[in-house]
Design an enzyme around this catalytic site. Structure first.
Site, PDB file in Angstrom:
ATOM      1  N   GLN A 237       0.841  -1.201   0.000  1.00  0.00           N
ATOM      2  CA  GLN A 237       0.000   0.000   0.000  1.00  0.00           C
ATOM      3  C   GLN A 237       0.875   1.249   0.000  1.00  0.00           C
ATOM      4  O   GLN A 237       0.390   2.340  -0.259  1.00  0.00           O
ATOM      5  CB  GLN A 237      -0.928   0.004   1.222  1.00  0.00           C
ATOM      6  CG  GLN A 237      -1.983  -1.081   1.159  1.00  0.00           C
ATOM      7  CD  GLN A 237      -2.956  -1.078   2.332  1.00  0.00           C
ATOM      8  OE1 GLN A 237      -3.207  -2.127   2.898  1.00  0.00           O
ATOM      9  NE2 GLN A 237      -3.514   0.064   2.687  1.00  0.00           N
ATOM     10  N   ARG A 384      -9.438  -0.614   7.146  1.00  0.00           N
ATOM     11  CA  ARG A 384     -10.309   0.371   6.504  1.00  0.00           C
ATOM     12  C   ARG A 384     -10.717   1.462   7.480  1.00  0.00           C
ATOM     13  O   ARG A 384     -11.892   1.774   7.663  1.00  0.00           O
ATOM     14  CB  ARG A 384     -11.555  -0.296   5.948  1.00  0.00           C
ATOM     15  CG  ARG A 384     -12.125   0.497   4.781  1.00  0.00           C
ATOM     16  CD  ARG A 384     -13.409  -0.088   4.301  1.00  0.00           C
ATOM     17  NE  ARG A 384     -13.818   0.555   3.064  1.00  0.00           N
ATOM     18  CZ  ARG A 384     -14.118  -0.111   1.968  1.00  0.00           C
ATOM     19  NH1 ARG A 384     -14.033  -1.412   1.924  1.00  0.00           N
ATOM     20  NH2 ARG A 384     -14.517   0.526   0.882  1.00  0.00           N
ATOM     21  N   CYS A 385      -9.722   2.025   8.139  1.00  0.00           N
ATOM     22  CA  CYS A 385     -10.012   3.176   8.975  1.00  0.00           C
ATOM     23  C   CYS A 385      -8.728   3.933   9.174  1.00  0.00           C
ATOM     24  O   CYS A 385      -7.659   3.456   8.887  1.00  0.00           O
ATOM     25  CB  CYS A 385     -10.607   2.776  10.319  1.00  0.00           C
ATOM     26  SG  CYS A 385      -9.408   2.348  11.567  1.00  0.00           S
ATOM     27  N   GLU A 760     -13.198   5.045   4.101  1.00  0.00           N
ATOM     28  CA  GLU A 760     -13.271   4.318   5.359  1.00  0.00           C
ATOM     29  C   GLU A 760     -14.466   4.676   6.220  1.00  0.00           C
ATOM     30  O   GLU A 760     -14.807   3.951   7.153  1.00  0.00           O
ATOM     31  CB  GLU A 760     -11.963   4.539   6.096  1.00  0.00           C
ATOM     32  CG  GLU A 760     -10.846   4.070   5.196  1.00  0.00           C
ATOM     33  CD  GLU A 760      -9.466   4.436   5.685  1.00  0.00           C
ATOM     34  OE1 GLU A 760      -8.553   3.656   5.435  1.00  0.00           O
ATOM     35  OE2 GLU A 760      -9.317   5.473   6.320  1.00  0.00           O
TER      36      GLU A 760
END
Ligand SMILES: Cc1cc2nc3c(=O)[nH]c(=O)nc-3n(C[C@H](O)[C@H](O)[C@H](O)COP(=O)(O)OP(=O)(O)OC[C@H]3O[C@@H](n4cnc5c(N)ncnc54)[C@H](O)[C@@H]3O)c2cc1C
Lengths: 806, 288
Positions: A237, A384-385, A760
């Site tokens: 990522q 996802r945050c 997110e």
């Protein structure tokens, strides 16, 4: 103008710029199975690595014998910690300031920990050889419960830290203690509690779970011994960060390392960290001089590379009788597993958990977080945050419901009463953040009207009466969640990763014929950057998005960036893109002025070119200007048309939203059915509404999974439970509720295009909506707080314990 | 997640397949759809050295009726069961159950024979076969024999099937026209095995039960034929009290494992709830 001249609207539409529901260009290859992922890359002579893993959660490793494995034809090498010590890589630093074993160095700290790395000619041989490596263990007492970590007689998990009472984030108070992080005013908070009309206290756990990208973690390392060049393909990522870390660890100069993240099949935080597999593949390639590939299987992924959450949050709220909140106090016990490998900006041991005051105007607050070691896999990624924001949102949104119940107040009304008001922005929170913008009441009212909130409450009341009369075995819950996110890490004044400031970057080059190549420091893993980045450029410089190529992930060509996670791409790289585009537009304006023989100041920008003020017929399109930039650059102006921008954001952005969940629960089976789920998001300026909708659908599906069953748990012996898709709850389209999406737009005042990031929000806001719905359903039977995950058997047990089974 | 090494065989006839099984003994395993066997091989919980793929044996396919008996070839896929007009007409419960197995991709490949021969208590077809009083045709070196599904299952993964035998077909007596039926399955998601499931076959006359059979899935280490529960219901009007008694009798024979689907206590109770719901639906469907 003749009839064929396109109108302004037509020219605008042709750009497919910001606001357009442009179809995702990357989907053309993905939907045809033509994406190129790490495992699609095959280099000549490539070898394959596979791990011998520990069956025990806590044990001494007394002997590793690879004799039989090495006899198997096709086996090239078996690496152990002893081999890695030769290159000083038996341990590696973590992003959180701890160190982590690459291969078991004398002991193992969690089940499935990497013990030895087998390198063979193909994956089949490697796996066969793994079975032949003989490892002797001496079992040690296992520590699973984080609440027992700090007991005086708790087993010592980390003898390497023996006597080291100062950690990366301050003093350690016990051999299994990692850090304490305290924020806010303790005394003032205590005083507010002492003076409060009403207080509530609840231990709210957010269980351990794991991101589930379709593609697991994997890499292919190739050391060219002739040139000294190391090439690493990986599911990264943040490819530039990997290059820097690889250089620091290996002492290979950074310009000799080439990191390429090809198509990445989902990340969700799982692909931010550096894992033993990467280090071992690189070392094995250096040792053998051949390319070495390592590909994780699903069970390895779920049980080793980076869990998420595992926060146990004792939450207290003080309030006046009328519901006005007066103070918040939270203590978090964070279970970090065997090593502190949290993927947070370096100075933030608990991420941005201090956003825990949420959307409410708390005059004072105090937060204290203790991180502890247990015999579980390391990690603590932002699934996802944005760095522990999901935990914080769950904590406060559940806490507000607990307070509402105690006050006998409607949870939506309690929120409306305590919102930070639009005129209070920029708003300084009690725990130290400056919220950039927001209009919470408007969003909340829009959502409540859309679902007929008051009507649903009436229906619920009638159903509760019917349940009490024995006419139905179903109970109904309405979950309210009003979250505030904090994304876009981040300003260099408070965010870095291992010392590198968390800026991001964009480079845009216009070709002579007016088409474009652009490169960014971010890396899409499904977010659709190839589509949306082109849309920003299209609007900013008036060249159709379809004429713009977007490339990411190759560290030799892309400008340095900190990557994609924490919803940071749009707030940070998105701004860099807009600013790089504006540099180009500024130069284009000079060229256009020359071409039109007027002063720059006499030109107006108009969709896709410049026109002379008061004489719009005289114009030069961006295409014409591009040609001129290469063909006949005006005297005194450099030829060419390109720009680079590095953007250090002045502040975070604060997306928010109002989510409502309507749920029916069968008390006899515990099966919960989501009848309606309505999600209103405010992410500021909307670049591509269709992609936003897709992101929201995906994030809500994850939130649904997490709240309703997705879990990584351990038995008393530290055996990881259910680390396969048979047990780990990954909902299919059949289980997934129908999503209703909606929006308001409150642009970020400090962002060049006003965008805030949305990827997110649905995970952050969705989990409390589901959990609050469950809690709301059982509230009238006497429940105050029900721990997640809310899978069927647990809800059945709740119903049973509340006497609902007669 | 990579199986050990094995040799692949593809016989063209039952006799050839049996000969291969005889030759390789314990090291050999028949392969049908592979959707139970291959996952176990990937986990190295099974490591056969010889795989005898039955998909080339044409005789093992097809659905037919002769007199009062329906015969289904072992290699008939679950999707073919669902698509069969004969089965939909005569044995609708088979279709209802097959539709609750896994997902379409698995059902296109997974076979009825593999499902019943596997011996995993999580499989749905074995309990249904017991409910339907089906029998299995087993072919071995010494010829064929028939074993009732109610006698076939010994423990998890242990069945009456001998190592050198092949299950060639399933035989099911055609149920009476107008019968009521239901298969109720509780699962966490599509693709999951049952937390608990119940199969019910009923005939009613004049509002009372004239015959009843019940079997349960995944609440013991074999499928459970709930004989006592069914006999309690025989002759009743399915009144609340009697149903309650039958449910209690069914729950009493369960011995589920605690796992991710829930603790044993929950799964036992769910067997009861599934049975109650299956009875209700079967009664609604029964004519007479
Ligand atoms: C994700 C997933 C979910 C599933 N969910 C369910 C479910 O909910 N319910 C359910 O019932 N099943 C489920 N299954 C299992 C599926 O139905 C299998 O297809 C079935 O259990 C086995 O059939 P098969 O044809 O694939 O057999 P195989 O896997 O090929 O064989 C299974 C076993 O039976 C033996 N065998 C096969 N055929 C014969 C024969 N003719 N004679 C002798 N021995 C034989 C094999 O040697 C092996 O031991 C699921 C499978 C998966 C992968």
């Amino acid at each position: 103008m003749n009839d064929m001249t396109p109108t302004r609207e037509q020219r605008e539409a042709a750009l497919e710029g910001m606001g357009c529901k442009r179809k995702r260009v990357e989907d053309i290859r993905f939907t045809q199975g033509k994406g190129k992922y790490v495992d699609d890359i095959k280099l000549p002579g490539m070898l394959h690595g596979d791990f011998v893993r520990s069956p025990y959660a806590h044990a001494k490793v007394t002997k590793i014998d690879a004799t039989e494995a090495l006899k198997l034809p096709g086996v090239i090498a078996v690496l152990t910690a002893e081999d890695l010590k030769g290159v000083n890589l038996a341990w590696m630093p973590t992003l959180a300031g701890d160190v982590q074993m690459v291969l078991a160095d004398g002991k193992v700290l969690y089940q499935n920990q990497e013990v030895a790395f087998v390198v063979a000619e193909d994956r089949y041989i490697a796996d066969d050889a793994v079975q032949l490596v003989e490892v002797e263990y001496e079992e040690l007492p296992v520590l699973v419960d984080p609440f027992k970590s700090l007991d005086p007689d708790a087993p010592v998990l980390r003898p390497d830290l023996d006597g080291k009472m100062e950690g990366a984030h301050g003093p350690r108070k016990h051999h299994n203690h990692i850090f304490n992080w305290s924020v806010g005013e303790e005394e003032a908070t205590d005083k507010a509690f002492a003076e409060a009309d009403v207080t509530v206290k609840e231990m709210i756990s957010y269980h351990r779970t794991h991101p589930s990208p379709l593609e697991t973690c994997q890499c292919l390392a190739s050391m060219d011994k002739v040139t000294g060049q190391l090439t690493v393909y990986g599911t990264f990522q943040a490819p530039h960060v990997v290059r820097t870390v690889a250089s620091l660890l290996s002492t290979i100069p950074e310009h000799k390392i080439h990191v390429i993240a090809p198509d990445v099949g989902g990340g969700f935080g799982n692909k931010v960290g550096v894992y033993p597999g990467y280090v071992c593949a690189i070392v094995a390639s250096i040792v053998t001089g051949l390319p070495v590939k390592w590909v994780e299987d699903r069970m390895e992924n779920l049980s080793t590379t980076s869990f998420a959450r595992d926060y146990h949050m004792t939450t207290e709220i003080a309030a006046k009788k009328d519901g006005t909140v007066t103070a918040l106090k939270v203590h978090v016990l964070g279970d970090h597993g065997g090593f502190d490998a949290c993927a947070d900006p370096s100075k933030w041991p608990a991420g941005f958990f201090n956003i825990v005051t949420g959307s409410y105007d708390f005059p004072v607050a105090h937060l204290s977080v203790d991180g502890v070691y247990t015999n579980k896999a390391p990690g603590g990624v932002a699934y996802r945050c944005s760095f522990r924001v999901t935990e914080a949102a769950y904590c406060i949104e559940r806490g507000m419901d607990v307070l509402a119940q105690k006050l006998g107040m409607d949870p939506a009304d309690l929120r409306l009463k305590n919102f930070i008001q639009p005129e209070q922005f920029p708003y300084n929170s009690a725990l130290g953040w400056e919220y950039d913008s927001g209009d919470y009441p408007t969003a909340m009212h829009k959502a409540m009207d859309a679902i007929d909130y008051r009507g649903l409450r009436e229906e619920q009341k009638a159903k509760q009466e019917a349940f009490k009369r024995g006419e139905t075995r179903e109970i109904m819950g309405i979950g309210v969640s009003f979250f505030t996110e904090i994304v876009g890490a981040g300003p260099s004044k408070n965010c870095d990763i291992l010392g590198v400031a968390m800026f991001d970057s964009a480079e845009i080059r216009i070709h002579p014929t007016g088409s474009v190549i652009s490169r960014m420091g971010t890396k899409s893993q499904g977010q659709g950057h190839e589509t949306t980045w082109a849309q920003i450029i299209a609007t900013e410089i008036g060249i159709p998005a379809s004429d713009i190529t977007v490339e990411e992930g190759d560290t030799d060509t892309a400008p340095y960036g900190l990557g994609t996670y924490g919803s940071r791409s749009t707030p940070v790289a998105g701004a860099a893109i807009a600013l790089a585009a504006r540099k180009i537009r500024n130069k284009a304006q000079m060229i256009a002025a020359h071409m039109l023989e007027v002063s720059e100041y006499d030109l107006d920008w108009d969709v896709d070119g410049f026109q002379v003020k008061g004489n719009p017929e005289r114009r030069k399109s961006m295409k014409e200007i591009a040609w001129a930039a290469y063909h006949a650059p005006p005297a005194g102006i450099e030829p060419g048309l390109e720009a680079v921008s590095y953007y250090d954001p002045p502040n975070m952005t604060y997306p928010f939203g109002a989510y409502f969940c309507v749920m029916d629960i069968d008390v006899d089976t515990g099966v919960a059915k989501t009848r309606r789920f309505y999600a209103l998001d405010d992410c500021g300026t909307r670049i591509n509404p269709m992609i936003i909708e897709g992101q929201v659908h995906g994030g809500l599906t994850e939130a649904f999974a997490i709240a309703m069953g997705q879990e990584i748990s351990y038995d008393a012996m530290g055996n990881v439970q259910g680390a396969s898709f048979m047990d780990f709850f990954l909902p299919t389209a059949v289980e997934t509720p129908h999503w209703e999406t909606d929006f308001t737009v409150t642009p970020s005042p400090h962002h060049p295009i006003g965008a805030k990031g949305v990827g997110e929000s649905p995970n952050v806001g969705g989990v409390p909506a589901f959990s609050n719905a469950v809690n709301d359903a059982f509230g009238f039977l006497g429940a105050t707080h029900i721990q997640m995950p809310h899978d069927a058997w647990r809800l059945w047990k709740v119903a049973k314990d509340l006497g609902a089974h007669g | 997640m990579i199986p050990g090494e094995f040799t692949y065989h593809r016989p063209a006839s039952v006799a050839e397949a049996i000969a291969l099984l005889v030759d390789h003994g314990d090291e050999a395993r028949p392969l049908a759809g592979g959707h139970s066997l291959i996952p176990m091989m990937k986990l190295r919980m099974a490591a056969p050295e010889h795989l005898i793929d039955l998909s080339g044996v044409a005789d093992l396919k097809g659905v037919s009726q002769e007199g009062d008996v329906i015969t289904i070839g072992a290699m008939t896929t679950q999707a073919e069961v669902i698509g069969s007009a004969l089965l939909t007409d005569k044995l609708p419960i088979l279709r209802e159950t097959a539709l609750l197995i896994a997902d379409p991709q698995i059902r296109y490949v997974g076979t009825l024979g593999g499902n019943v021969a596997n011996g995993d208590p999580g499989n749905d077809m074995p309990a249904l076969m017991q409910c339907l009083s089906a029998s299995y045709v087993l072919a071995g070196p010494d010829g064929t024999r028939e074993v009732s599904s109610r006698d076939f299952y010994e423990a998890a993964y242990f069945t009456a099937l001998a190592p050198e035998e092949i299950l060639t077909a399933v035989k099911i007596p055609v149920p009476a026209p107008g019968h009521g039926y239901a298969y109720e399955k509780l699962k966490r998601k599509v693709g999951d095995y049952a937390t608990a499931a119940a199969a019910v076959m009923l005939t009613m006359s004049g509002g009372t039960v004239s015959s009843c059979a019940i079997a349960l899935t995944n609440v013991g280490d074999t499928p459970l034929f709930a004989e006592e529960a069914a006999s309690i219901l025989d002759g009743s009007t399915l009144d609340r009290e009697t149903v309650k008694k039958a449910v209690a009798a069914a729950e009493a024979i369960t011995m589920p494992a605690s796992d991710g689907r829930g603790p044993a206590e929950y799964r036992t109770k769910m067997a009861g709830v599934m049975l109650e719901r299956a009875l209700k639906r079967a009664a609604e469907r029964a004519q007479g």
